[in-house]
Design an enzyme around this catalytic site. Structure first.
Site, PDB file in Angstrom:
ATOM      1  N   LYS A   1      -7.419   4.755  -6.811  1.00 47.54           N
ATOM      2  CA  LYS A   1      -6.443   3.658  -6.924  1.00 47.54           C
ATOM      3  C   LYS A   1      -7.182   2.321  -6.958  1.00 47.54           C
ATOM      4  O   LYS A   1      -7.964   2.015  -6.057  1.00 47.54           O
ATOM      5  CB  LYS A   1      -5.494   3.687  -5.717  1.00 47.54           C
ATOM      6  CG  LYS A   1      -4.612   2.429  -5.578  1.00 47.54           C
ATOM      7  CD  LYS A   1      -3.690   2.498  -4.355  1.00 47.54           C
ATOM      8  CE  LYS A   1      -2.901   1.202  -4.158  1.00 47.54           C
ATOM      9  NZ  LYS A   1      -2.055   1.208  -2.945  1.00 47.54           N
TER      10      LYS A   1
ATOM     11  N   LYS B   1       5.553  -8.170   0.398  1.00 50.31           N
ATOM     12  CA  LYS B   1       4.962  -7.986   1.722  1.00 50.31           C
ATOM     13  C   LYS B   1       5.081  -9.273   2.535  1.00 50.31           C
ATOM     14  O   LYS B   1       5.141 -10.367   1.958  1.00 50.31           O
ATOM     15  CB  LYS B   1       3.461  -7.663   1.579  1.00 50.31           C
ATOM     16  CG  LYS B   1       3.159  -6.277   1.047  1.00 50.31           C
ATOM     17  CD  LYS B   1       1.655  -6.028   1.030  1.00 50.31           C
ATOM     18  CE  LYS B   1       1.320  -4.643   0.488  1.00 50.31           C
ATOM     19  NZ  LYS B   1       1.821  -3.535   1.323  1.00 50.31           N
TER      20      LYS B   1
ATOM     21  N   ASP C   1      -2.252  -6.441  -4.116  1.00 52.86           N
ATOM     22  CA  ASP C   1      -0.933  -5.853  -3.871  1.00 52.86           C
ATOM     23  C   ASP C   1      -0.070  -6.825  -3.072  1.00 52.86           C
ATOM     24  O   ASP C   1      -0.191  -6.931  -1.857  1.00 52.86           O
ATOM     25  CB  ASP C   1      -1.109  -4.525  -3.112  1.00 52.86           C
ATOM     26  CG  ASP C   1       0.220  -3.804  -2.879  1.00 52.86           C
ATOM     27  OD1 ASP C   1       1.236  -4.238  -3.473  1.00 52.86           O
ATOM     28  OD2 ASP C   1       0.235  -2.822  -2.124  1.00 52.86           O
TER      29      ASP C   1
ATOM     30  N   GLU D   1       3.387   1.294  -4.913  1.00 48.35           N
ATOM     31  CA  GLU D   1       2.890   1.257  -6.290  1.00 48.35           C
ATOM     32  C   GLU D   1       1.653   2.129  -6.499  1.00 48.35           C
ATOM     33  O   GLU D   1       1.378   2.545  -7.614  1.00 48.35           O
ATOM     34  CB  GLU D   1       2.576  -0.196  -6.689  1.00 48.35           C
ATOM     35  CG  GLU D   1       1.189  -0.725  -6.300  1.00 48.35           C
ATOM     36  CD  GLU D   1       0.923  -0.771  -4.796  1.00 48.35           C
ATOM     37  OE1 GLU D   1       1.885  -0.715  -4.009  1.00 48.35           O
ATOM     38  OE2 GLU D   1      -0.260  -0.831  -4.410  1.00 48.35           O
TER      39      GLU D   1
ATOM     40  N   ASP E   1       6.677  -1.748  -3.577  1.00 52.10           N
ATOM     41  CA  ASP E   1       5.428  -1.793  -2.811  1.00 52.10           C
ATOM     42  C   ASP E   1       4.775  -0.405  -2.711  1.00 52.10           C
ATOM     43  O   ASP E   1       3.629  -0.296  -2.288  1.00 52.10           O
ATOM     44  CB  ASP E   1       5.711  -2.370  -1.413  1.00 52.10           C
ATOM     45  CG  ASP E   1       4.445  -2.854  -0.719  1.00 52.10           C
ATOM     46  OD1 ASP E   1       3.397  -2.925  -1.395  1.00 52.10           O
ATOM     47  OD2 ASP E   1       4.518  -3.167   0.485  1.00 52.10           O
TER      48      ASP E   1
ATOM     49  N   ASP F   1      -7.125  -3.376  -2.016  1.00 52.42           N
ATOM     50  CA  ASP F   1      -6.282  -2.268  -2.461  1.00 52.42           C
ATOM     51  C   ASP F   1      -6.862  -1.551  -3.696  1.00 52.42           C
ATOM     52  O   ASP F   1      -6.222  -0.669  -4.258  1.00 52.42           O
ATOM     53  CB  ASP F   1      -4.866  -2.795  -2.749  1.00 52.42           C
ATOM     54  CG  ASP F   1      -3.782  -1.782  -2.434  1.00 52.42           C
ATOM     55  OD1 ASP F   1      -4.064  -0.824  -1.695  1.00 52.42           O
ATOM     56  OD2 ASP F   1      -2.663  -1.944  -2.955  1.00 52.42           O
TER      57      ASP F   1
ATOM     58  N   ARG G   1       0.981   5.167  -5.583  1.00 56.74           N
ATOM     59  CA  ARG G   1       1.332   6.520  -6.041  1.00 56.74           C
ATOM     60  C   ARG G   1       1.770   6.521  -7.492  1.00 56.74           C
ATOM     61  O   ARG G   1       1.600   7.511  -8.199  1.00 56.74           O
ATOM     62  CB  ARG G   1       2.404   7.104  -5.101  1.00 56.74           C
ATOM     63  CG  ARG G   1       3.628   6.239  -4.993  1.00 56.74           C
ATOM     64  CD  ARG G   1       4.473   6.568  -3.765  1.00 56.74           C
ATOM     65  NE  ARG G   1       3.892   6.067  -2.520  1.00 56.74           N
ATOM     66  CZ  ARG G   1       4.411   6.242  -1.320  1.00 56.74           C
ATOM     67  NH1 ARG G   1       5.541   6.912  -1.186  1.00 56.74           N
ATOM     68  NH2 ARG G   1       3.821   5.762  -0.252  1.00 56.74           N
TER      69      ARG G   1
HETATM   70  N1  BES Z   1      -1.609  -0.916  -0.409  1.00 57.48           N
HETATM   71  C1  BES Z   1      -0.556  -0.527   0.444  1.00 57.48           C
HETATM   72  C2  BES Z   1      -1.015   0.295   1.643  1.00 57.48           C
HETATM   73  C3  BES Z   1      -1.915  -0.379   2.626  1.00 57.48           C
HETATM   74  C4  BES Z   1      -1.420  -0.844   3.818  1.00 57.48           C
HETATM   75  C5  BES Z   1      -3.261  -0.490   2.394  1.00 57.48           C
HETATM   76  C6  BES Z   1      -2.256  -1.429   4.743  1.00 57.48           C
HETATM   77  C7  BES Z   1      -4.089  -1.076   3.319  1.00 57.48           C
HETATM   78  C8  BES Z   1      -3.585  -1.544   4.495  1.00 57.48           C
HETATM   79  C9  BES Z   1       0.456   0.324  -0.326  1.00 57.48           C
HETATM   80  O1  BES Z   1       0.576   0.008  -1.655  1.00 57.48           O
HETATM   81  C10 BES Z   1       1.773   0.090   0.312  1.00 57.48           C
HETATM   82  O2  BES Z   1       2.240  -1.003   0.259  1.00 57.48           O
HETATM   83  N2  BES Z   1       2.351   1.122   0.893  1.00 57.48           N
HETATM   84  C11 BES Z   1       3.614   1.023   1.540  1.00 57.48           C
HETATM   85  C12 BES Z   1       4.400   2.257   1.183  1.00 57.48           C
HETATM   86  C13 BES Z   1       5.841   2.188   1.606  1.00 57.48           C
HETATM   87  C14 BES Z   1       6.587   1.129   0.820  1.00 57.48           C
HETATM   88  C15 BES Z   1       6.456   3.550   1.394  1.00 57.48           C
HETATM   89  C16 BES Z   1       3.400   0.912   3.034  1.00 57.48           C
HETATM   90  O3  BES Z   1       2.499   1.573   3.556  1.00 57.48           O
HETATM   91  O4  BES Z   1       4.109   0.149   3.652  1.00 57.48           O
HETATM   92 ZN    ZN Z   2      -1.043  -0.829  -2.565  1.00 56.01          ZN
HETATM   93 MN    MN Z   3       1.965  -1.566  -1.986  1.00 55.23          MN
END
Ligand code: BES
Ligand code: ZN
Ligand code: MN
Length: 496
Positions: free
Chosen positions: A265, A277, A270, A349, A347, A288, A351
């Protein structure tokens, strides 16, 4: 930094520091320290008696101008209990010593490996650790610590008869350490300096230099391939997406080996998109793209190490930003595989872009798949900043990866993938939805979403959201990117 093997008696070695380690034992002056103790007229025994030298993990004892030694300093690092000692401890000791001594202006150091540990794995571990410890994340500072870098390290404690093998191990350690620093350098870049286009250019330059076949797909090729999931993330901003494809073809392929697909990825920033966020800590979302950068680092290392297995690396890269053209919650996208996805949260994204990356890697001929991604905040809840989360669809393959993690001194922990979790990702109005309809287990449900695209192809997912970034400097590593999983993946690829 130069890394060499030194077989001369250590007392005669000229350096800014002679470094070794001491165990937390009732009689801590074991074999490799006896000569130093003798040369310094019993200094070590006196220090032990005075309670100055206990062997406790990472206790530092620095002695200036030690009489009887040619080195201008002697540094002894506590190694903890002998029976708990491992390659991971040795890495920490060598790395921490490198960083402590460079802060004091040392340029040339000798690292003495204990008699019982003087094998090839130790030589590789010390070379790796010194290389990564010598790396600073101060590229954009005008007053650089990099100016204080160690210039040479000699690894001692080896016999002349083991020279050829130990030197080869040092070269391997060097290659892997350099690859980790390459990855860390990319991850450290802020999003205004590293867009998907710039990442593509850097990947291309690396591959050309390493002698690897490379192709960077632009937005038109991506559209031709119908990568609707990746494009849906990219549509929110002006920076076009890229898909980096790097292929390693072995000179002597192992006929029984699979074709390994490595998918990383690479979201260069992000924001969360419309499901935006919170501001607090958002600056960290420049990392990210760590999964993609890790896979690029793996390719860089294996170009030199030449495993007997074909490896195809696919790195989908985009920003996830907000604008009037950004996708909105509820939008339904058609992925490259043909599966449709309800994007309930923009968010989630990572996946989406991995879905198309995995489909493409399979189309290119990968017969086993490994993805690495900063996928979920939930993995930090589950495993804190300690272990990489491991998910797999094929237990023997997953076990092989976990064995490589152990051998590489990287902490990884497998999480379950029961069918119950899969249910949460079924869509109401499309085949899948990109967030869970249930509560909890966010890293597992995220993994299940990706697994739907791997299908029957053996697949492993590494969630590195909690481990790819060090919020605080460690004694052995600068603050920031860690390049976690790179060593494990290189070890796995080399094991075929
Ligand atoms: N890039 C984030 C995950 C992340 C969180 C990376 C903290 C590094 C530190 C990912 O794209 C994300 O935002 N995931 C969400 C998924 C949720 C919306 C199901 C998350 O973890 O909140
Ligand atoms: Zn992300
Ligand atoms: Mn995200």
């Amino acid at each position: 930094m130069q890394i060499t093997l030194e077989t001369k008696p250590y007392a005669t070695l000229e350096a800014d520091a002679l470094v070794s380690y001491i165990f937390e034992e009732s009689d801590p002056i074991q074999s490799h320290l006896l000569e130093i103790d003798r040369s310094t007229n019993g200094l070590l025994k006196k220090l032990v008696k005075a309670g100055e030298l206990t062997g406790k993990t990472l206790e530092f004892t620095l002695i200036h101008a030690p009489a009887g030694l040619a080195a201008s300093r002697l540094l002894l690092v506590g190694a903890g209990k002998r029976e708990q000692f491992s390659g991971a401890t040795l890495r920490k000791i060598a790395g921490a010593a490198t960083r402590a001594l460079k802060a004091k202006g040392a340029k040339k150091i000798v690292f003495l490996v204990g008699e019982n540990d003087a094998n090839d794995a130790s030589a590789q571990a010390v070379a790796e650790a010194a290389t990564t410890a010598n790396f600073e994340t101060d590229k954009y500072k005008t007053d650089k610590k990099t100016d204080k870098n160690i210039e040479s390290i000699a690894i001692a404690g080896y016999s002349e008869s083991s020279r050829a093998a130990a030197e080869a191990a040092i070269a391997t350690g060097r290659t892997i350490g350099d690859a980790q620093n390459f990855t860390r350098d990319l991850v450290n870049e802020p999003s205004n300096k590293l867009t998907p286009r710039v990442l593509g250019e850097k990947a291309e330059a690396m591959a050309r230099e390493a002698g690897l076949a490379v192709e960077v797909l632009d937005e038109r090729r991506i559209a031709d391939l119908k990568m609707g999931a990746l494009l849906s993330v990219a549509q929110g901003g002006p920076e076009p997406p890229r898909v980096i494809v790097i292929t390693y073809v072995p000179p002597k392929p192992n006929p029984g080996a699979p074709v390994i697909g490595l998918i990383g990825k690479a979201v260069t920033f992000d924001t969360g998109g419309v499901s935006i966020k919170p501001a607090d800590g958002m600056e960290k979302m420049k990392y990210d793209m760590a999964g993609g950068a890790t896979m690029l680092g793996v390719m860089r290392a294996i170009a030199t190490l030449k495993p007997n297995v074909k490896v195809i690396c696919v790195v989908p890269s985009t920003e996830n930003v907000v604008s009037g053209s950004a996708q909105k919650p509820g939008d339904i996208q058609t992925s490259m595989s043909g599966k449709t996805i309800e994007v309930l949260n923009t968010d989630a994204e990572g996946r989406l872009i991995l879905a198309d990356g995995i489909t493409f890697a399979k189309q290119l001929g990968a017969t086993v798949l490994i993805d690495a991604a900063t996928l979920t905040g939930a993995i930090v809840v589950a495993l804190a900043n300690v272990n990489v989360g491991v998910f797999g669809s094929d237990q023997p393959f997953t076990d092989k990866l976990l064995a490589s993690a152990k051998a590489s001194g990287e902490k990884m922990w497998q999480l379950p993938m029961d069918d119950e979790y899969r249910e949460f990702m079924k869509g109401s109005f499309a085949d899948l939805q990109n967030i869970s309809s249930g509560k909890g287990g966010g890293s597992i449900t995220g993994a299940w979403f990706i697994r739907e695209f791997a299908g029957d192809t053996p697949w492993i997912h590494l969630d590195i959201a909690g481990t790819a970034w060090n919020d605080d400097a460690k004694p052995w590593l600068a603050k920031g990117p860690t390049a976690v999983a790179l060593r494990t993946l290189v070890h796995l690829v080399m094991s075929y």
